[in-house]
Scaffold this motif. Sequence first.
Motif, PDB file in Angstrom:
ATOM      1  N   SER A 285       0.860  -1.176   0.000  1.00 34.84           N
ATOM      2  CA  SER A 285       0.000   0.000   0.000  1.00 34.84           C
ATOM      3  C   SER A 285       0.901   1.233   0.000  1.00 34.84           C
ATOM      4  CB  SER A 285      -0.926  -0.021   1.218  1.00 34.84           C
ATOM      5  OG  SER A 285      -0.166  -0.060   2.420  1.00 34.84           O
ATOM      6  N   SER A 286       0.449   2.315   0.541  1.00 36.04           N
ATOM      7  CA  SER A 286       1.249   3.534   0.601  1.00 36.04           C
ATOM      8  C   SER A 286       1.602   3.842   2.052  1.00 36.04           C
ATOM      9  CB  SER A 286       0.486   4.707  -0.018  1.00 36.04           C
ATOM     10  OG  SER A 286      -0.755   4.893   0.646  1.00 36.04           O
ATOM     11  N   ARG A 287       2.739   4.502   2.245  1.00 31.35           N
ATOM     12  CA  ARG A 287       3.164   4.880   3.582  1.00 31.35           C
ATOM     13  C   ARG A 287       2.316   6.051   4.076  1.00 31.35           C
ATOM     14  NH1 ARG A 287       8.593   5.155   6.732  1.00 31.35           N
ATOM     15  NH2 ARG A 287       8.961   3.255   5.526  1.00 31.35           N
ATOM     16  N   SER A 288       1.956   5.978   5.355  1.00 34.59           N
ATOM     17  CA  SER A 288       1.194   7.057   5.974  1.00 34.59           C
ATOM     18  C   SER A 288       1.854   7.421   7.295  1.00 34.59           C
ATOM     19  CB  SER A 288      -0.253   6.615   6.214  1.00 34.59           C
ATOM     20  OG  SER A 288      -0.318   5.640   7.253  1.00 34.59           O
ATOM     21  N   ALA A 289       1.265   8.344   7.995  1.00 35.37           N
ATOM     22  CA  ALA A 289       1.806   8.743   9.293  1.00 35.37           C
ATOM     23  C   ALA A 289       1.695   7.627  10.319  1.00 35.37           C
ATOM     24  CB  ALA A 289       1.086   9.984   9.798  1.00 35.37           C
ATOM     25  N   HIS A 290       0.845   6.634  10.030  1.00 37.89           N
ATOM     26  CA  HIS A 290       0.563   5.582  11.011  1.00 37.89           C
ATOM     27  C   HIS A 290       1.210   4.241  10.701  1.00 37.89           C
ATOM     28  CE1 HIS A 290      -2.328   8.365  12.674  1.00 37.89           C
ATOM     29  NE2 HIS A 290      -2.898   8.481  11.491  1.00 37.89           N
ATOM     30  N   LYS A 291       1.708   4.049   9.482  1.00 37.03           N
ATOM     31  CA  LYS A 291       2.288   2.750   9.148  1.00 37.03           C
ATOM     32  C   LYS A 291       3.197   2.840   7.925  1.00 37.03           C
ATOM     33  CE  LYS A 291      -0.997   0.671   5.932  1.00 37.03           C
ATOM     34  NZ  LYS A 291       0.098   0.142   5.080  1.00 37.03           N
ATOM     35  N   GLN A 292       4.005   1.785   7.768  1.00 35.79           N
ATOM     36  CA  GLN A 292       4.853   1.663   6.591  1.00 35.79           C
ATOM     37  C   GLN A 292       4.051   1.076   5.426  1.00 35.79           C
ATOM     38  OE1 GLN A 292       8.610  -0.376   7.616  1.00 35.79           O
ATOM     39  NE2 GLN A 292       8.319   0.319   9.737  1.00 35.79           N
ATOM     40  N   GLU A 293       4.591   1.212   4.234  1.00 30.08           N
ATOM     41  CA  GLU A 293       3.874   0.766   3.047  1.00 30.08           C
ATOM     42  C   GLU A 293       3.716  -0.749   2.962  1.00 30.08           C
ATOM     43  OE1 GLU A 293       8.181   1.792   1.945  1.00 30.08           O
ATOM     44  OE2 GLU A 293       6.579   2.519   3.261  1.00 30.08           O
ATOM     45  N   THR A 294       4.569  -1.500   3.686  1.00 24.04           N
ATOM     46  CA  THR A 294       4.518  -2.960   3.612  1.00 24.04           C
ATOM     47  C   THR A 294       3.738  -3.605   4.749  1.00 24.04           C
ATOM     48  OG1 THR A 294       6.625  -3.105   4.784  1.00 24.04           O
ATOM     49  CG2 THR A 294       6.712  -3.086   2.376  1.00 24.04           C
ATOM     50  N   HIS A 295       3.292  -2.821   5.735  1.00 22.02           N
ATOM     51  CA  HIS A 295       2.612  -3.373   6.906  1.00 22.02           C
ATOM     52  C   HIS A 295       1.107  -3.151   6.847  1.00 22.02           C
ATOM     53  CE1 HIS A 295       6.556  -2.766   9.400  1.00 22.02           C
ATOM     54  NE2 HIS A 295       6.603  -3.830   8.621  1.00 22.02           N
ATOM     55  N   THR A 296       0.366  -4.122   7.369  1.00 24.71           N
ATOM     56  CA  THR A 296      -1.076  -3.927   7.501  1.00 24.71           C
ATOM     57  C   THR A 296      -1.356  -3.102   8.749  1.00 24.71           C
ATOM     58  OG1 THR A 296      -1.403  -5.934   8.822  1.00 24.71           O
ATOM     59  CG2 THR A 296      -1.516  -6.163   6.408  1.00 24.71           C
ATOM     60  N   MET A 297      -2.465  -2.404   8.754  1.00 31.43           N
ATOM     61  CA  MET A 297      -2.796  -1.563   9.899  1.00 31.43           C
ATOM     62  C   MET A 297      -3.024  -2.395  11.151  1.00 31.43           C
ATOM     63  SD  MET A 297      -3.087   1.441  11.084  1.00 31.43           S
ATOM     64  CE  MET A 297      -3.244   2.511   9.637  1.00 31.43           C
ATOM     65  N   GLU A 298      -3.664  -3.549  11.015  1.00 27.01           N
ATOM     66  CA  GLU A 298      -3.919  -4.372  12.200  1.00 27.01           C
ATOM     67  C   GLU A 298      -2.617  -4.898  12.812  1.00 27.01           C
ATOM     68  OE1 GLU A 298      -5.510  -4.694   9.345  1.00 27.01           O
ATOM     69  OE2 GLU A 298      -5.325  -6.689   8.470  1.00 27.01           O
TER      70      GLU A 298
END
Length: 435
Positions: free
Chosen positions: A221-234
Amino acid sequence: MVSSAFRRVAHVCVYPVRKASSVSRGHQHPALGSRPAASGFAARGAPGGVLELLGQSYPQDDYSNLSRKVLSCVGRNLHNQQYHPLWLIKERVKEHFYKQYVGRFGTPLFSVFDNFSPVVTTWQNFDSLLIPTDHPSRKKGDNYYLNQTHMLRAHTSAHQWDLLHAGLDAFLVVGDVYRRDQIDSQHYPVFHQLEGVRLFSKHELFAGVKDGESLKLFEQSSRSAHKQETHTMEAVKLLEFDLKQTLTRLVTHLFGDDLDIRWVDCYFPFTHPSFEMEINFHGEWLEVLGCGVMEQQLVNSAGAQDRIGWAFGLGLERLAMILYNIPDIRLFWSEDERFLKQFRVSDISQKVTFQDTQDQPLLPHHLPPHGADPVPEGGKAHPPGCAGGCCAAAGRRGQVLMASSTQATALPSLGFAEEEEEEGYCWWTGALLTF
């Protein structure tokens, strides 16, 4: 870490659960070096000279900037001297992790390494941690170089990649680190860091979660303030929860219950998202450590592509100064019995409050008081005992976060009066000098 961008915080990284052939869980690594013998020392920066340190020879070149004063600190290993205040802090942290985190066979989950040689390659100190070749943290003015390829580590994170590559998934690293810095009651060119790393597999992270088998660690996905581009939010949220819970337990173990804690979002080059922990101690908010989710690129490069992890780092001097009310960071290097005997306790958790003598104070009377104004941004000062890397013994560059004291305390001579150039503060004359 290494520069203002790294906020001088101790970087820690995590790595997957694989068996390490050369390291046994819960046991300390064998000593890699003893008190140094620095012979064959040529003029600093003079090509052609040879420096012998910890049983190894290093040819000198234009990068060499070590002095005998710095070399005299190598091998002291204050964190391994029994009943030294830094040793007490280290042992309390170790005891906590040994008791709280136990593996499948009843052995400690975290391996501890507290006697690695401080001499590392520039690849270990920078490249392995994804630090760009043009990053200002590599400057000669901020580090101690033996030559262009070897240096005294600027953070314990210099050993991180090797431990991850060896297959460890949970470890603590403790050691002395070296950074060219202004010398005053809060700052010293040599200090001590402790960092921790833990990696999780999908099964480990989602164990106990309803329908956990359907959850994933990775996505594109894309990198955001809360996570890296390769990690799921959960995955990130569970990892963040585990990290903060782990560190909350640690600081309450050290400082006691009913401790007010707050988390501050921040930036570290090796973790994302990243956080700093602050505690309310005697009515003042103090920054005590940095932490975050490991950059997956670093974890992958060490061979742990199926893992996700967290890391934290803290400075032993900072914790000891707060817990034991030690007013000057230079006191840790004192060999004066009036200082050392105060920490010879029967129980490592025993409450100790440092007391200076009234008739013959341990520190020169002319030293600036404990609560003196901090060095402004842009100077070379950093908070006491900060680390560097993914997260660390935190502290904003040049900002002293210690409770003020009206007592002017200072310290004994450390034998740094020889005429060698290294930037620092001469406590016995009050003049700016080179260390």
